[in-house]
Design an enzyme around this catalytic site. Structure first.
Site: not given
Length: 390
Positions: A19-20, A22, A42, A111, A210
């Protein structure tokens, strides 16, 4: 040869879209290069908030919607995959357990290792995809013999290879980082997103951890571990005050100690050691943080494991500088000696990532440290204090 989307054959690519900006530009570049791209967001939180708190986080409903809108503009299929249970077990629970044991983990590495390039990659391969594409700033290089290497991004200021140092050769064979081999600033990435009509062009970057949307790590840990009053000690074992939980501290911390008694020399004190066994925090002068060597466990190699003693550079924090080291793998543990000045504030639980030039050799989890000054912290001189047990 650089493994950029433009050099490779047409691939079926699964683009992880947070959603960013990059990850959106990375997906757009992969599609523009002619690959068959599918976007996936995700869902990592069991109870995602509707909106972000400031510029923190990347797992909200709003982020999912931003990723979907970007995929629509790029013209690629888009799905949301629920990996919340796996994320909780492999990242969040691990994060809490590490702090409870007196260590300082890096959840971004975990992650990447367990979610993006394990759970996600395994599912992608099972569905017939050739590669997973992310917006990380790093570069994969294909050698003439077909083996792959992970290298720093072309722009050192944005390099994120440190948090990818957990990837092995199999995972690198299915990794694609379209942003890594271009010398573009973040402003230029945003300008590219705007040219592509991606609404995330001006979206703030996510920061901190996050799954801790408000940035209050100590509050998050207190919620999961509860309060447990303990003593703050100086190097001689004299009590200087109390705390509400040793998990709320990390090696090298200076602020938030709330010690009423000033040091004899009037200088600030720093956290030297954390003992979860007796719930104590030891503090002392900054020079007591100097470390000359460390031992790291659970090594992961981005290719063939090294043999014998050799010189490298090492990075110890996500935005830390390279330091010269000599390292050797002995009985499955990585022994690292600092060749220059001692390094301060190294905390067990963090990752040490070795480099040969720009190539990432591999990474390991810091277990113990050897202090330069005798008597500095519980593990000084031996590198095996209570904080370093793993």
């Amino acid at each position: 040869m650089t493994d950029s989307p433009r050099d490779a054959r047409r691939l079926r690519v699964l683009a992880a879209m947070s959603g960013g900006v990059d990850s959106a530009v990375a997906a757009a570049r992969a599609a523009e290069a002619g690959h068959d791209v599918t976007g996936v967001h995700l869902a990592l939180s069991a109870n995602p908030k509707s909106f972000r708190t400031g510029a923190r986080g990347c797992c909200t409903v709003e982020d999912s919607r931003d990723a979907r809108r970007a995929a629509d503009v790029i013209g690629i299929p888009f799905y949301v995959w629920d990996l919340a249970d796996r994320f909780r077990e492999d990242v969040v629970d691990d994060f809490v357990a590490e702090y409870a044991a007196g260590r300082t983990p890096n959840p971004c590495l975990r992650c990447n290792e367990k979610i993006k390039f394990a759970a996600l990659l395994d599912k992608a391969i099972a569905l017939g995809f050739d590669a997973v594409c992310t917006g990380h700033y790093a570069t994969v290089v294909i050698n003439d013999d077909g083996t792959r290497e992970l290298h720093r991004a072309s722009d050192a200021a944005k390099d994120q290879s440190y948090v990818l140092g957990v990837l092995d050769e199999r995972q690198l064979a299915h990794a694609m980082f379209p942003l890594g081999d271009t010398l573009t600033t973040k402003d230029e990435i945003r300008a590219e997103a705007e040219r592509r009509d991606l609404a995330v062009a001006k979206k703030p970057d996510s920061h901190d951890i996050c799954f801790i949307a408000d940035g209050d790590t100590q509050g998050f840990l207190a919620k999961h571990l509860g309060s447990a009053e303990g003593e703050i000690l100086d190097e001689d074992g004299t009590s200087l005050g109390t705390h509400s939980g040793a998990f709320g501290f990390t090696i090298g911390q200076r602020k938030g100690l709330r010690i009423g008694t000033p040091a004899d020399d009037g200088k600030p004190r720093y956290v030297l050691d954390i003992s979860p066994v007796n719930n104590t925090v030891t503090v002392g002068p900054v020079e007591a943080l100097d470390v000359t060597a460390l031992t790291a466990i659970k090594p992961r190699w981005c290719g063939t494991p090294p043999t014998g003693r050799a010189t490298y550079t090492a990075q110890l924090r996500a935005h830390g500088e390279d330091v010269p080291v000599t390292a050797e793998l002995v009985d499955g543990e990585l022994l690292v000696e600092f060749d220059g000045e001692p390094v301060r504030g190294i905390a067990p639980g963090q990752a040490v990532v070795l480099y040969d030039g720009t190539r990432v050799v591999g990474s390991a989890t810091i277990a113990t440290t050897q202090r330069a000054r005798a008597g500095a912290g519980a593990g000084a001189g031996s590198g095996a204090g209570s904080h370093g047990q793993a």
